[in-house]
Design a protein around this motif. Structure first.
Motif, PDB file in Angstrom:
ATOM      1  N   TYR A  14       0.770  -1.239   0.000  1.00  0.00           N
ATOM      2  CA  TYR A  14       0.000   0.000   0.000  1.00  0.00           C
ATOM      3  C   TYR A  14       0.807   1.299   0.000  1.00  0.00           C
ATOM      4  CZ  TYR A  14      -3.756  -3.231   1.160  1.00  0.00           C
ATOM      5  OH  TYR A  14      -4.644  -4.268   1.134  1.00  0.00           O
ATOM      6  N   ARG A  17       0.643   3.378  -3.285  1.00  0.00           N
ATOM      7  CA  ARG A  17      -0.683   3.965  -3.510  1.00  0.00           C
ATOM      8  C   ARG A  17      -0.858   5.260  -2.716  1.00  0.00           C
ATOM      9  NH1 ARG A  17      -6.040   0.855  -1.495  1.00  0.00           N
ATOM     10  NH2 ARG A  17      -5.267  -0.730  -2.944  1.00  0.00           N
ATOM     11  N   TYR A  18      -0.510   5.219  -1.428  1.00  0.00           N
ATOM     12  CA  TYR A  18      -0.730   6.396  -0.583  1.00  0.00           C
ATOM     13  C   TYR A  18       0.296   7.490  -0.851  1.00  0.00           C
ATOM     14  CZ  TYR A  18      -4.599   4.274   1.814  1.00  0.00           C
ATOM     15  OH  TYR A  18      -5.827   3.737   2.081  1.00  0.00           O
TER      16      TYR A  18
END
Length: 337
Positions: A14, A17-18
């Protein structure tokens, strides 16, 4: 400037993505830091890496720390934000059920000390908590179950209707049905937010959120950090609190049976394994330095009355506590880790 902090398990899934989401914002200078995963790394030394990185990057008081991960990351990054230049902004992006329903909400931050869990920390509220339940699709089953222990807690201490809903919906939670998980997380957050709003600094009411935690923290520390997930230790602690409450006649045996059945349905432990290093003396020593001790007197959260009711008190039968501990360690080896 923004510093996104995560762990080496979440980063591959993740972080990119962030990082992209924040970089899409105007005039944001985004940096990242990846820490080792696990409760055993929730320490001053590891947390200091966040401070080191911020200082290396010359972050000022206008900066923001972002905690991307579970409760360990959230607690450490929040604590770093609380003490960096006497306090900077931070955002919680929880990726576990435990963090979504408990640790990300309410502003408790901190790290463990060799002599006690969460003994070094501060109250520091995040600017916001961003819950993306899609991240739960990659959560290991054991972590999911651990988080459910905190969901069960809310029903026991203040929301009987929610507990009854859980009794019917545990299988759906375990199978990750999106609408069921969303409802459980939302209602848990509503319960916690209501308590925190009434008692932010844990003068009394907020302590009730620690049902099972005094026993549970002793189990985590005494067994060696990382042996148990937090929710697993709390589940055993909840069983101990229920057993002790019934031993004093504060709740009926039917409720105890419902609690044990709920823990079993959620694949959570309700007893210590035979190879546990826990002993009566180890429990008592570790519980004596619990944060709920006041003027040398241990205070516990215990169930009393009908489902959905509890008390935070030092006025309990100590023999009932000792007998309960003895019951739970009776078959343990007691061999130190």
């Amino acid at each position: 400037k923004v510093l996104i902090v995560t762990n080496d398990r979440i980063a591959p899934m993740y972080l990119e993505r962030y990082e992209a989401l924040f970089k899409a914002g105007d005039d944001l200078d985004v940096h990242t830091l990846v820490l080792p995963d696990g409760e055993q790394h929730k320490s001053m030394d590891v947390m200091s890496q966040v401070l080191d990185r911020a200082l290396e990057l010359a972050f000022d008081r206008k900066c923001t720390f972002v905690a991307l991960g579970g409760g360990v990351i959230g607690d450490m990054v929040g604590f770093a934000a609380a003490i960096y230049q006497r306090g900077v902004n931070f955002i919680q992006v929880p990726t576990t059920v435990m963090a979504m329903v408990d640790s990300s909400v309410g502003g408790k931050t901190g790290v463990n000390h060799p002599l006690g869990k969460n003994m070094v920390g501060a109250f520091h509220q995040p600017q916001c908590v961003f819950v993306d339940t899609d991240t739960l699709s990659t959560l290991p089953d054991r972590e999911l179950q651990s988080g459910i222990s905190e969901i069960i807690k809310y029903g026991l201490i203040r929301d009987a209707e929610f507990f009854e809903w859980q009794e019917k919906n545990i299988p759906e939670m375990l199978s990750r049905q999106p609408e069921v998980l969303r409802y459980a997380i939302k209602r848990s957050c509503e319960n916690k937010a209501a308590v925190v709003k009434a008692d932010e600094k844990e003068a009394g009411l907020r302590a009730t959120l620690n049902l099972g935690h005094t026993f549970g923290h002793a189990i985590e520390n005494g067994s060696g950090y990382g042996t148990w997930l937090h929710g697993e230790a709390v589940a055993i602690g909840t069983a101990m609190a229920a057993t002790m409450s019934a031993r004093m006649g504060w709740i009926d045996e039917d409720l105890v049976k419902r609690i044990y059945t709920m823990l079993e349905k959620a694949n959570l432990p309700a007893e210590l394994p035979v190879d546990s290093p826990m002993t009566k003396d180890k429990f008592l020593k570790l519980m004596s330095v619990d944060k709920k001790v006041a003027n040398g007197k241990l205070r516990l959260i215990l169930l009393k009355g009908a489902l959905g009711n509890c008390v935070f008190t030092g006025d309990f039968d100590e023999d009932a506590m000792i007998d309960t501990i003895n019951d739970f360690v009776a078959e343990c080896s007691g061999v130190p880790v």
